[in-house]
Structure formats: C-alpha cells, structure tokens
Design an enzyme around this catalytic site. Structure first.
Site, mmCIF file in Angstrom:
data_model
loop_
_atom_site.group_PDB
_atom_site.id
_atom_site.type_symbol
_atom_site.label_atom_id
_atom_site.label_comp_id
_atom_site.label_asym_id
_atom_site.label_seq_id
_atom_site.Cartn_x
_atom_site.Cartn_y
_atom_site.Cartn_z
ATOM 1 N N ASN A 270 0.869 -1.283 0.028
ATOM 2 C CA ASN A 270 0.012 0.039 0.129
ATOM 3 C C ASN A 270 0.997 1.337 0.073
ATOM 4 O OD1 ASN A 270 -1.862 1.985 0.553
ATOM 5 N ND2 ASN A 270 -2.257 1.433 2.747
ATOM 6 N N LYS B 297 0.335 4.381 -0.486
ATOM 7 C CA LYS B 297 -0.044 5.581 0.254
ATOM 8 C C LYS B 297 0.025 6.874 -0.639
ATOM 9 C CE LYS B 297 0.435 3.569 4.670
ATOM 10 N NZ LYS B 297 0.279 3.714 6.159
ATOM 11 N N HIS C 224 -9.169 1.765 4.683
ATOM 12 C CA HIS C 224 -8.107 1.821 5.427
ATOM 13 C C HIS C 224 -8.270 2.894 6.407
ATOM 14 C CE1 HIS C 224 -4.003 2.996 6.369
ATOM 15 N NE2 HIS C 224 -3.463 1.844 5.651
ATOM 16 N N GLU D 26 -6.773 5.274 7.725
ATOM 17 C CA GLU D 26 -6.396 6.619 7.086
ATOM 18 C C GLU D 26 -7.573 7.323 6.419
ATOM 19 O OE1 GLU D 26 -2.712 5.953 5.487
ATOM 20 O OE2 GLU D 26 -1.784 5.346 7.410
ATOM 21 N N GLU E 89 -5.679 -4.629 10.688
ATOM 22 C CA GLU E 89 -4.520 -3.528 10.969
ATOM 23 C C GLU E 89 -4.473 -2.820 12.050
ATOM 24 O OE1 GLU E 89 -2.510 -2.621 6.772
ATOM 25 O OE2 GLU E 89 -4.196 -1.405 6.793
ATOM 26 N N GLY F 154 2.567 2.488 10.725
ATOM 27 C CA GLY F 154 3.559 3.261 10.478
ATOM 28 C C GLY F 154 4.269 3.855 11.812
ATOM 29 N N SER G 290 3.439 -1.886 10.313
ATOM 30 C CA SER G 290 4.679 -2.216 10.363
ATOM 31 C C SER G 290 5.240 -3.359 10.291
ATOM 32 C CB SER G 290 5.110 -1.325 12.052
ATOM 33 O OG SER G 290 4.796 -0.055 12.126
HETATM 34 C C1 PEP Z 1 -0.976 0.372 5.978
HETATM 35 O O1 PEP Z 1 -1.007 1.500 6.160
HETATM 36 O O2 PEP Z 1 -1.368 -0.354 5.326
HETATM 37 C C2 PEP Z 1 0.357 -0.371 6.552
HETATM 38 C C3 PEP Z 1 0.383 -1.456 6.836
HETATM 39 O O3 PEP Z 1 1.412 0.649 6.835
HETATM 40 P P1 PEP Z 1 2.867 0.304 7.579
HETATM 41 O O4 PEP Z 1 3.504 -0.915 6.982
HETATM 42 O O5 PEP Z 1 3.810 1.431 7.140
HETATM 43 O O6 PEP Z 1 2.603 0.097 9.073
#
Ligand code: PEP
Length: 253
Positions: free
Chosen positions: A9, A11, A95, A97, A167, A173, A212
């Site tokens: 992803n 972003k 998501h 976000e 998630e 992040g 992460s």
């Molecule tokens: C995400 O935003 O879907 C995600 C998993 O981000 P990160 O791996 O950077 O935590």
C-alpha cells in the site's frame, strides 16, 4: 490451503521514477513467487503506469480506495469501473487513514466494498482498533462491527471474493508491530466470528496482517496458522524489504 498474499500500500508516495523502479523489481520477484499472490496498491494517478509496466508479469495491482458510484458528478473520486479498465485486481476499502481523515463510517466502507465487488474488483477490507480500544480490550468488538456492516449489506458469501486486512491502528507506521501471538489471536477471533455465518467462507477467506510488518517480523507473523500474508505500507516502498517479505510468504505457502 489458502494462497498467501503480500500486498503493498504505497499511500501518498511515489514519483514516475520510483514507480518504474519498484514495479520493474516487483514484477521480477512476483514471477519467481508463483505460490504467493503479490500486488501493489498505488495512488490512482500512477495506476495506468503500473498497468503498462506490470502487464504480462505475475504482479497484480489495485487502488487504495474506491468510490461508491460508478460515474457522475463526484469530483475527485475514482470509480470501480475505471479502476477495472486500468487492470486493477484489488481495491483497498476502509483503510484506517480513510476512516480517520475522511470520516468513513462502517456503512460507507461497506458501500465501497459492495461497489468494488459488484464491478469485478476484489475488495480488501481493512479493519482494526485504535490504541485506546486495544487497551480497553475492545479489539474483537471493533473488528466484528466493521465486518458485520459488510455482511449486513453484501451477505457472508461476499467474502468468497474478498480479502480482510487486520491492521491495528497503533501499529500502522509506528514501528510497533503486533507480536505474532497478538496478531494470531485476533485473526483466529475474526475467523471464528465469520464461522458463525459460514464455516466454508471462514476457512477460505485470506486474512492479512498489516502494521509495521517488515523483513524481520514477517517470517514469524506469516508462520501463524490464521495469518495469510500481509498488507505492507512503508516497507513496500523499498525493493529489498518488500522482496524479503515476499520470501517470508513463499516459505509459508
Ligand atoms: C498500511 O498503512 O496499510 C500499513 C500496513 O502501513 P505500515 O506497514 O507502514 O505500518
């Protein structure tokens, strides 16, 4: 046996040059990972480029969101029909976000899921709790409510053609990956919840971990029985890291 998925992803990241470099590299890696579904979800403006570069390889691609409508006066949105025309296989919906910055409710996310599915895309439903909800022991309640909104609108069978990404918001992040034990318990709880509607659908649906996940943490996460791969943010922007995560999925395929 569920085929593992490793999905990037990106972003709001990328330039023509980095997209070219990443897609070329990941196409080669995907060609060598026949027992893993490898994909990148890109900002809409780059999807046509990804299509040109990845067509003919095993790398699939998708969008980071998908509108409820297929066309009309909805400035700034991206229709599932358009995404399909540009070769997308997947559409991420819900998501955290988007839920957070764009006030997307469970009902809006469910409508986006339906819109993607009805137009031939595989929705990737993101679910997960905040840190406060985790501390309060509400993780599964939050995940169940997010899934139930989709079941109410689309029915349980919709998950025959969809993916779930767990998630935890506190892990996205932040560098704070959920431990394999925490993630496995939640994934198992999600599958058990789905089983109350259909054992067959629950057994077949791929549930990815995101938050992460990196080259170090992926091997143990992916070896858990209910974790079927990962949705990868930051590490999907780095060739070596994303490649190592795909290797971890291959080892568990
Ligand atoms: C995400 O935003 O879907 C995600 C998993 O981000 P990160 O791996 O950077 O935590």
């Amino acid at each position: 046996m569920r085929t593992p998925v490793v999905m990037g992803n990106w972003k709001l990241n990328g330039t023509k040059s980095t997209v070219t470099e990443l897609v070329k590299a990941f196409s080669t890696v995907a060609n060598d990972a026949k027992n893993v579904d490898v994909a990148v979800c890109a900002p809409a403006v780059f999807i046509g480029m990804v299509e040109s570069l990845a067509t003919g390889s095993n790398l699939k691609w998708g969008s980071e969101d998908c509108d409820v409508h297929t066309q009309g006066a909805f400035t700034g949105e991206n229709s599932p029909v358009m995404l399909k025309e540009f070769g997308c296989t997947y559409a991420i919906v819900g998501h955290s976000e988007r839920r957070g910055y764009h006030n997307e409710t469970n009902e809006v996310v469910a409508a986006k899921f339906k819109s993607a599915l009805d137009n031939g895309l595989v929705p990737v439903l993101c679910i997960g709790e905040s840190e406060a909800e985790y501390d309060a022991g509400k993780t599964l309640d939050v995940c169940k409510a997010e899934i139930k909104a989709v079941i109410d609108l689309c029915g349980i069978e919709a998950f025959n053609n969809a993916i779930i990404a767990y998630e935890p918001i506190w892990a996205i992040g932040t560098g704070k990956t959920a431990t394999p034990e925490i993630a496995q318990n939640v994934h198992k709880g999600i599958r058990e919840f789905l089983k109350t509607f259909s054992a067959e659908v629950a057994d077949g649906v791929r549930i990815l971990y995101g938050g992460s996940c990196n080259a170090k943490t992926a091997p143990e996460l992916f070896s858990q029985p209910d974790i079927d791969g990962g949705l990868i943010g930051g590490a999907s922007l780095k060739v070596a890291d994303f490649t190592a995560i795909i290797e971890a999925a291959k080892a568990n395929a």
